[in-house]
Design a protein around this motif. Structure first.
Motif, mmCIF file in Angstrom:
data_model
loop_
_atom_site.group_PDB
_atom_site.id
_atom_site.type_symbol
_atom_site.label_atom_id
_atom_site.label_comp_id
_atom_site.label_asym_id
_atom_site.label_seq_id
_atom_site.Cartn_x
_atom_site.Cartn_y
_atom_site.Cartn_z
ATOM 1 N N VAL A 144 0.839 -1.205 0.000
ATOM 2 C CA VAL A 144 0.000 0.000 0.000
ATOM 3 C C VAL A 144 0.874 1.255 0.000
ATOM 4 N N ARG A 145 1.929 1.248 0.779
ATOM 5 C CA ARG A 145 2.849 2.396 0.802
ATOM 6 C C ARG A 145 3.484 2.591 -0.574
ATOM 7 N N GLU A 146 3.888 1.495 -1.184
ATOM 8 C CA GLU A 146 4.528 1.564 -2.504
ATOM 9 C C GLU A 146 3.558 2.096 -3.560
ATOM 10 N N LEU A 147 2.299 1.658 -3.496
ATOM 11 C CA LEU A 147 1.330 2.017 -4.526
ATOM 12 C C LEU A 147 0.762 3.417 -4.355
ATOM 13 N N THR A 148 0.537 3.821 -3.105
ATOM 14 C CA THR A 148 -0.168 5.077 -2.842
ATOM 15 C C THR A 148 0.702 6.155 -2.236
ATOM 16 N N GLY A 149 1.853 5.761 -1.698
ATOM 17 C CA GLY A 149 2.689 6.720 -0.978
ATOM 18 C C GLY A 149 2.131 7.067 0.386
ATOM 19 N N GLU A 150 1.088 6.335 0.810
ATOM 20 C CA GLU A 150 0.432 6.590 2.081
ATOM 21 C C GLU A 150 0.387 5.316 2.917
ATOM 22 N N PRO A 151 0.165 5.461 4.228
ATOM 23 C CA PRO A 151 0.075 4.271 5.070
ATOM 24 C C PRO A 151 -1.256 3.543 4.889
ATOM 25 N N LEU A 152 -1.284 2.299 5.319
ATOM 26 C CA LEU A 152 -2.489 1.470 5.302
ATOM 27 C C LEU A 152 -3.438 1.914 6.410
ATOM 28 N N HIS A 153 -4.729 1.984 6.116
ATOM 29 C CA HIS A 153 -5.732 2.254 7.137
ATOM 30 C C HIS A 153 -6.225 0.939 7.739
ATOM 31 N N ILE A 154 -6.378 0.925 9.048
ATOM 32 C CA ILE A 154 -6.844 -0.258 9.766
ATOM 33 C C ILE A 154 -7.952 0.160 10.723
ATOM 34 N N VAL A 155 -9.089 -0.524 10.630
ATOM 35 C CA VAL A 155 -10.190 -0.317 11.580
ATOM 36 C C VAL A 155 -10.115 -1.447 12.600
ATOM 37 N N ALA A 156 -9.746 -1.106 13.831
ATOM 38 C CA ALA A 156 -9.484 -2.107 14.859
ATOM 39 C C ALA A 156 -10.523 -2.038 15.973
ATOM 40 N N SER A 157 -10.489 -3.050 16.831
ATOM 41 C CA SER A 157 -11.308 -3.060 18.048
ATOM 42 C C SER A 157 -12.783 -2.832 17.741
ATOM 43 N N ASN A 158 -13.258 -3.474 16.668
ATOM 44 C CA ASN A 158 -14.659 -3.361 16.248
ATOM 45 C C ASN A 158 -15.091 -1.923 15.990
ATOM 46 N N GLY A 159 -14.156 -1.106 15.503
ATOM 47 C CA GLY A 159 -14.493 0.254 15.112
ATOM 48 C C GLY A 159 -14.176 1.322 16.128
ATOM 49 N N SER A 160 -13.781 0.924 17.340
ATOM 50 C CA SER A 160 -13.458 1.919 18.367
ATOM 51 C C SER A 160 -12.166 2.667 18.060
ATOM 52 N N VAL A 161 -11.300 2.031 17.276
ATOM 53 C CA VAL A 161 -9.979 2.594 17.002
ATOM 54 C C VAL A 161 -9.691 2.522 15.503
ATOM 55 N N VAL A 162 -9.169 3.600 14.955
ATOM 56 C CA VAL A 162 -8.663 3.600 13.581
ATOM 57 C C VAL A 162 -7.196 4.001 13.638
ATOM 58 N N VAL A 163 -6.357 3.237 12.950
ATOM 59 C CA VAL A 163 -4.927 3.551 12.907
ATOM 60 C C VAL A 163 -4.459 3.605 11.464
ATOM 61 N N ARG A 164 -3.334 4.287 11.282
ATOM 62 C CA ARG A 164 -2.590 4.204 10.026
ATOM 63 C C ARG A 164 -1.316 3.437 10.330
ATOM 64 N N HIS A 165 -0.831 2.693 9.306
ATOM 65 C CA HIS A 165 0.351 1.862 9.524
ATOM 66 C C HIS A 165 1.062 1.657 8.186
ATOM 67 N N ALA A 166 2.387 1.733 8.128
ATOM 68 C CA ALA A 166 3.329 1.934 9.216
ATOM 69 C C ALA A 166 3.960 3.335 9.084
ATOM 70 N N PRO A 167 4.489 3.897 10.192
ATOM 71 C CA PRO A 167 4.472 3.319 11.524
ATOM 72 C C PRO A 167 3.064 3.344 12.108
ATOM 73 N N LEU A 168 2.833 2.566 13.154
ATOM 74 C CA LEU A 168 1.516 2.461 13.762
ATOM 75 C C LEU A 168 1.161 3.787 14.433
ATOM 76 N N GLU A 169 0.088 4.421 13.931
ATOM 77 C CA GLU A 169 -0.322 5.732 14.434
ATOM 78 C C GLU A 169 -1.831 5.735 14.657
ATOM 79 N N MET A 170 -2.253 5.962 15.895
ATOM 80 C CA MET A 170 -3.681 6.053 16.170
ATOM 81 C C MET A 170 -4.197 7.409 15.692
ATOM 82 N N VAL A 171 -5.252 7.373 14.851
ATOM 83 C CA VAL A 171 -5.785 8.624 14.309
ATOM 84 C C VAL A 171 -7.224 8.874 14.746
ATOM 85 N N HIS A 172 -7.846 7.881 15.338
ATOM 86 C CA HIS A 172 -9.241 8.043 15.759
ATOM 87 C C HIS A 172 -9.537 7.021 16.855
ATOM 88 N N GLU A 173 -10.119 7.470 17.950
ATOM 89 C CA GLU A 173 -10.477 6.556 19.039
ATOM 90 C C GLU A 173 -11.727 7.067 19.740
#
Length: 291
Positions: free
Chosen positions: A86-115
């Motif tokens: 994803v980084r190679e294709l978009t130049g941006e980190p991967l988005h991850i929706v974790a903890s059943n939606g309570s937390v959104v992070v970007r990775h890598a590096p692992l960065e919490m962006v919404h909680e």
């Protein structure tokens, strides 16, 4: 691989429609579960792995959406090569929706962006009145979990820090896990309905595993946040999942697809049912849109 061009006016799931974002559950969708232990294998089959990576190469945004903690999900993304791709294709980190939606992070590096957090104390005390021997865990982001007692081996990623229950629920949390190896998932379904658990959302796992989350929070709400950031409409989202915690996501997405082995209530909520995880059902659905 180039992303096919969508046909103007085409509706989700119809010929000519092409997903802009693909939301993928992990356990039971990408990874084959061990139902006896309530765990998932940490290896994806080659057809599923190839389909996931080819979807990203075709230009669709791939977002992992799971009840797992961010640390666990980031590790899976790394191991399958999705993070780097994803980084190679978009130049941006991967988005991850974790903890059943309570937390959104970007990775890598692992960065919490919404909680989103909530006061889980009343709900936890209520459940423990009925299941006093249950194990309870609260996420400690980037580390693991605070727990009242150790969970069965392999069920939690990261460190387990033994704490008193009252200490664990003294402040706002994003998610609480309640696990009772002596009960079944159906026992927990009946218990959750009986208790009501006002002020919370709850999700039942394959086994006697109960996730408590803030009211109104689900994988769908987490994905809404991601879509707003990426300027993607819900009608342009393909979502695939197998569990009760996927129902909101499947009904919210333009096309929601249930795995063939999912409970009937999940299959009923979906627009389409693909093959089971043991038959690479996720790959079958992805190849429908991304060759």
């Amino acid at each position: 691989m180039r992303r096919p061009e969508p046909v103007e006016g085409s509706k989700p799931g119809e010929p000519g429609w092409v997903p802009s974002l693909v939301a993928l559950d992990i356990d039971g969708t990408l990874l084959i579960p061990d139902l006896e232990r309530g765990m998932a294998a940490e290896v994806m089959t080659q057809p599923v792995l190839d389909a996931v990576l080819d979807t990203a190469r075709a230009g669709a945004r791939v977002v992992l959406a799971s009840g797992r903690a961010p640390l666990s999900m980031a590790g899976i993304a790394d191991r399958i090569g999705l993070t780097d791709l994803v980084r190679e294709l978009t130049g941006e980190p991967l988005h991850i929706v974790a903890s059943n939606g309570s937390v959104v992070v970007r990775h890598a590096p692992l960065e919490m962006v919404h909680e989103i957090t909530f006061d889980a104390s009343e709900a936890v005390r209520t459940v423990l009145e009925h299941v006093p021997g249950a194990a309870v865990a609260v996420e400690e982001h980037g580390v693991g979990y605070r727990v009242n007692r150790l969970f069965p081996p392999g069920e939690l990623d990261g460190e387990m820090i033994i704490c008193d229950i009252e200490e664990m629920i003294a402040g706002p949390v994003s998610r609480v896990i309640i696990r009772d190896p002596d009960s079944t998932s159906e026992d927990f379904v009946h218990l959750a309905k009986q208790l009501g658990l006002h002020g919370t959302n709850y999700f039942i796992g394959w086994t006697a595993w109960l996730d408590l989350a803030p009211e109104g929070v689900s994988k769908a709400s987490g994905l809404e946040w991601v879509c707003a950031e990426l300027d993607v409409e819900a009608t342009d989202v393909l979502a695939i999942g197998d569990g009760r915690n996927d129902i909101e996501m499947l009904t919210w997405a333009g096309r929601g697809v249930a795995m063939g082995q999912g409970p009937q209530v999940v299959r009923d909520a979906a627009d389409h049912v693909t093959g089971p995880v043991t038959e690479d059902g996720a790959a079958t659905e992805l190849r429908r849109w991304f060759g």
